[in-house]
Write a protein that holds these residues in place. Structure first.
Motif, PDB file in Angstrom:
ATOM      1  N   HIS A  17      56.171  94.599 100.884  1.00  0.00           N
ATOM      2  CA  HIS A  17      55.847  95.578 100.581  1.00  0.00           C
ATOM      3  C   HIS A  17      56.114  96.685 101.584  1.00  0.00           C
ATOM      4  O   HIS A  17      56.471  98.459 100.785  1.00  0.00           O
ATOM      5  CB  HIS A  17      54.352  95.906 100.463  1.00  0.00           C
ATOM      6  CG  HIS A  17      53.795  95.027  98.989  1.00  0.00           C
ATOM      7  ND1 HIS A  17      54.345  95.277  98.352  1.00  0.00           N
ATOM      8  CD2 HIS A  17      53.158  93.920  99.485  1.00  0.00           C
ATOM      9  CE1 HIS A  17      53.669  93.406  96.784  1.00  0.00           C
ATOM     10  NE2 HIS A  17      52.708  93.470  97.825  1.00  0.00           N
ATOM     11  N   ASP A  18      56.974  97.171 102.347  1.00  0.00           N
ATOM     12  CA  ASP A  18      56.896  97.837 103.585  1.00  0.00           C
ATOM     13  C   ASP A  18      57.467  98.940 103.212  1.00  0.00           C
ATOM     14  O   ASP A  18      57.427 100.112 103.378  1.00  0.00           O
ATOM     15  CB  ASP A  18      57.063  96.875 105.012  1.00  0.00           C
ATOM     16  CG  ASP A  18      58.117  96.661 105.055  1.00  0.00           C
ATOM     17  OD1 ASP A  18      58.843  96.137 103.888  1.00  0.00           O
ATOM     18  OD2 ASP A  18      58.290  95.464 105.922  1.00  0.00           O
ATOM     19  N   VAL A  19      58.860  98.511 102.536  1.00  0.00           N
ATOM     20  CA  VAL A  19      60.007  99.818 101.848  1.00  0.00           C
ATOM     21  C   VAL A  19      59.784 100.764 101.295  1.00  0.00           C
ATOM     22  O   VAL A  19      59.973 101.107 101.092  1.00  0.00           O
ATOM     23  CB  VAL A  19      61.105  99.148 101.889  1.00  0.00           C
ATOM     24  CG1 VAL A  19      62.546  99.585 101.955  1.00  0.00           C
ATOM     25  CG2 VAL A  19      61.681  98.005 103.784  1.00  0.00           C
ATOM     26  N   ASP A  65      56.906 100.674 100.382  1.00  0.00           N
ATOM     27  CA  ASP A  65      55.744 102.039 100.740  1.00  0.00           C
ATOM     28  C   ASP A  65      55.934 102.562 101.367  1.00  0.00           C
ATOM     29  O   ASP A  65      55.341 104.169 101.498  1.00  0.00           O
ATOM     30  CB  ASP A  65      54.728 100.837 101.496  1.00  0.00           C
ATOM     31  CG  ASP A  65      53.692  99.569 100.727  1.00  0.00           C
ATOM     32  OD1 ASP A  65      53.342 100.503  99.429  1.00  0.00           O
ATOM     33  OD2 ASP A  65      53.283  99.021 101.040  1.00  0.00           O
ATOM     34  N   ALA A  66      57.013 102.120 102.410  1.00  0.00           N
ATOM     35  CA  ALA A  66      57.804 103.538 103.480  1.00  0.00           C
ATOM     36  C   ALA A  66      57.913 104.902 102.329  1.00  0.00           C
ATOM     37  O   ALA A  66      57.403 105.743 102.292  1.00  0.00           O
ATOM     38  CB  ALA A  66      58.486 103.206 104.073  1.00  0.00           C
ATOM     39  N   ALA A  67      58.430 105.065 101.339  1.00  0.00           N
ATOM     40  CA  ALA A  67      59.071 105.819 100.265  1.00  0.00           C
ATOM     41  C   ALA A  67      57.847 106.278  99.621  1.00  0.00           C
ATOM     42  O   ALA A  67      58.104 107.397  99.680  1.00  0.00           O
ATOM     43  CB  ALA A  67      60.565 105.081  99.171  1.00  0.00           C
ATOM     44  N   HIS A  68      56.742 105.327  98.927  1.00  0.00           N
ATOM     45  CA  HIS A  68      55.849 106.078  98.228  1.00  0.00           C
ATOM     46  C   HIS A  68      55.210 106.891  99.264  1.00  0.00           C
ATOM     47  O   HIS A  68      54.995 108.052  98.849  1.00  0.00           O
ATOM     48  CB  HIS A  68      55.032 105.037  97.680  1.00  0.00           C
ATOM     49  CG  HIS A  68      54.554 103.447  96.680  1.00  0.00           C
ATOM     50  ND1 HIS A  68      55.035 104.583  96.014  1.00  0.00           N
ATOM     51  CD2 HIS A  68      55.247 102.957  96.499  1.00  0.00           C
ATOM     52  CE1 HIS A  68      54.705 103.298  94.646  1.00  0.00           C
ATOM     53  NE2 HIS A  68      55.791 102.372  95.766  1.00  0.00           N
ATOM     54  N   VAL A  90      62.793 102.631  94.255  1.00  0.00           N
ATOM     55  CA  VAL A  90      62.450 101.068  95.190  1.00  0.00           C
ATOM     56  C   VAL A  90      62.299 100.200  95.122  1.00  0.00           C
ATOM     57  O   VAL A  90      62.962  98.621  95.050  1.00  0.00           O
ATOM     58  CB  VAL A  90      62.728 101.698  96.154  1.00  0.00           C
ATOM     59  CG1 VAL A  90      62.642 100.663  97.669  1.00  0.00           C
ATOM     60  CG2 VAL A  90      62.916 102.788  97.155  1.00  0.00           C
ATOM     61  N   ALA A 103      64.405  97.214  94.328  1.00  0.00           N
ATOM     62  CA  ALA A 103      64.267  95.801  95.445  1.00  0.00           C
ATOM     63  C   ALA A 103      64.349  94.591  94.714  1.00  0.00           C
ATOM     64  O   ALA A 103      64.757  93.084  94.925  1.00  0.00           O
ATOM     65  CB  ALA A 103      62.560  95.754  96.950  1.00  0.00           C
TER      66      ALA A 103
END
Lengths: 407, 166
Positions: free
Chosen positions: B38-40, B42-45, B65, B69
């Protein structure tokens, strides 16, 4: 009242636009006499051009996207990266820094980030370093021009600097902060960058959107020109947006409705209302409370102190209200202090996920039963990158002020 | 029937697929596993959430994203299946990557994974945090491969000096 406006902006009850609470709140502080009608008008008058400027840049970025500038950018990154993740990271840094500086951080976050992800995925590279680079640079690389960040526009209006002088003073801090971020990223994500990439970067190269690129270049030249002859540079942004808008309308690539929507009117109303509410809070005691914390002068120690305070405040609330609170206090000490505030509020938000504790807390509550955001890695990256790039930027600003002068 | 799980990760997966082709027993069920963290997204969120007052949740880049993904994971698994050129099943999961991998190996007879750390020398740094976790916690036998040719033996650290006896 300020707390209520901020909470509602983060929480967005019933999915209302943020302005639904902020505008009545602004009306209320005027009605109750917390701020006089004259002061409120004064604030609105000061914010008016800023908001026009912001709207023009938002529309300009959206039209550049419609013209295919970001798609082209993705294809360019894929082609020149040649399957090497470290090269791709360098390209992402170049693209994100340029786009943030010229088309504002909104463009990088909303329009570039998905393109960067898609590019990394197409190359078979691990996307994490590249996407994180976009999120970090949308803050760090927004130091250069008044248009790069709404915080800059607000400070620009308050500092009395010309467009070119602002850019000249911020060029060195901008470069220093980006360089530090780059080094931190290379080390922090060494494993992911070493993993390599397999997929060939085949596929058609989209055509270079020359017209959009020339319009953006022309707009930049317009900023320099307008500030040289003493006109508000917002007109240059407006002209750039108008050129692309007319072309897009003629070619039926957009509709008047889409144009108005990309200017995000509720957002503009929110900024205006927030400005008035913050002014009321500042005038009613916050200025004396914070005035004691703000160091006087623009020596190196004072610049560090101001930047640090701004960074902390940006992380506690959010950088937008933080800059509104700090500007009236810092502008007394001259442009150097105002720019130091900007270093803090622009670089600082990289420290916490979503840029502030308030947002973070809310997201944690929302996501408690869903998926928990993996904060450890994000925060660890911030702990490496933010103090280092902030220190480098403050030193660079101090040097710039010494060489160019705050005038 | 033996179950062989192949952990497919961007950048290092071809070595795992090749190892599975070489070492999975005839007739084994091969599962190609990819986990999207989820991290990528989440970074955009988070970056969008940090833009105070922008409204327009439909413009949230994190959502785009996430869609990208999912599409990228699908094409990665398709490429892996083509390279394997054997009957296989594809499994896509989302969540904390290392934990999902361990969970996916429940009941498996073999997990094939690649080293994801420093590949220039032999030693513990050749395992990154994710593969270290999986190696430490997996309940099934592991086949741990180098993503490219292994570094030569000379890169092994020298043995510790013998203790002095007084």
């Amino acid at each position: 009242m300020l707390v209520l406006v901020l909470v509602c902006a983060v929480v967005r009850p019933f999915n209302w636009p943020e302005a639904v609470v902020a505008v009545p709140a602004a009306a209320l502080v005027v009605a109750t006499g917390a701020i006089s009608v004259g002061d409120a008008l004064d604030e609105a008058e000061q914010l008016g051009p800023v908001i026009g400027f912001l709207a023009a840049v938002l529309v300009l970025a959206q039209l550049c996207d419609d013209e295919g500038l970001f798609q082209w950018c993705g294809a360019w990154m894929a082609r020149t990266a040649a399957g090497r993740p470290r090269r791709l990271l360098a390209q992402v840094f170049l693209a994100a820094s340029a786009i943030t500086a010229v088309l504002s951080l909104d463009a990088t976050v909303v329009l570039l980030t998905p393109v960067v992800f898609a590019t990394a995925a197409r190359l078979g590279a691990r996307p994490k370093p590249h996407v994180y680079a976009c999120t970090h640079l949308s803050n760090t690389a927004s130091l250069l021009l008044p248009v790069s960040n709404l915080t800059n526009l607000l400070a620009f209006a308050a500092s009395g600097l010309s467009f070119t002088r602002f850019a000249a003073l911020m060029a060195l801090p901008w470069l220093a902060a980006i360089a530090v971020e780059y080094l931190v990223f290379r080390r922090f994500f060494a494993t992911d960058l070493d993993a390599g990439a397999q997929a060939p970067s085949g596929g058609d190269a989209p055509e270079l959107p020359l017209f959009a690129l020339l319009t953006v270049a022309g707009t930049l030249a317009g900023f320099v020109l307008t500030s040289a002859v003493g006109i508000d540079p917002a007109w240059a942004a407006l002209a750039g947006a108008a050129v692309l808008a007319v072309r897009a309308l003629l070619r039926r690539r957009t509709t008047p409705r889409a144009l108005v929507s990309s200017a995000s009117l509720p957002f503009l109303a929110f900024v205006l209302a927030l400005g008035i509410v913050v002014r009321a809070v500042v005038d009613n005691g916050l200025d004396t409370a914070l005035g004691r914390l703000i160091p006087d002068g623009t020596g190196l120690a004072a610049l560090f102190g101001i930047a640090l305070l701004a960074a902390v405040l940006a992380n506690v609330i959010n950088n937008l209200p933080a800059v509104l609170v700090l500007l009236p206090l810092a502008s007394g000490s001259g442009p150097g202090a105002v720019l130091a505030v900007l270093l803090g509020v622009n670089i600082g938000p990289n420290l916490t996920y979503a840029g502030s504790l308030a947002t973070l807390l809310w997201r944690r509550i929302v996501h408690a039963h869903d998926t928990e955001v993996q904060l450890r890695e994000f925060t660890r990256l911030g702990l490496y990158a933010v103090p280092a790039s902030l220190c480098a930027a403050v030193l660079a600003l101090w040097a710039s002020l010494a060489v160019i002068g705050g005038g | 029937m033996a179950v062989v799980v192949v952990w497919v990760v961007e950048g290092t997966w071809p070595a795992c697929v090749d190892a599975a082709r070489a070492h999975a027993p005839e007739g084994a069920e091969i599962v190609l596993l990819h986990v999207t963290g989820h991290d990528v997204a989440d970074a955009a969120h988070g970056a969008f959430a940090g833009l105070l007052g922008r409204g327009h949740p439909e413009r949230d880049p994190g959502t785009r994203v996430e869609h990208l993904a999912a599409a990228s994971a699908e094409s990665l698994l398709r490429a892996a299946a083509e390279r394997l050129a054997r009957p296989c099943t594809r499994s896509e999961r989302t969540g904390r990557v290392e934990r999902e991998v361990v969970a996916a190996t429940d009941g498996a007879d073999l997990l094939v994974l690649a080293r994801d750390g420093d590949r220039s020398r032999l030693g513990p740094h050749s395992l990154g945090p994710a593969s270290r976790f999986v190696v430490d916690h997996a309940a099934c036998p592991l086949l741990l491969v180098w993503p490219e040719s292994a570094p030569d033996l000379g890169t092994m650290p020298p043995p510790p000096p013998p203790p002095h006896h007084g």
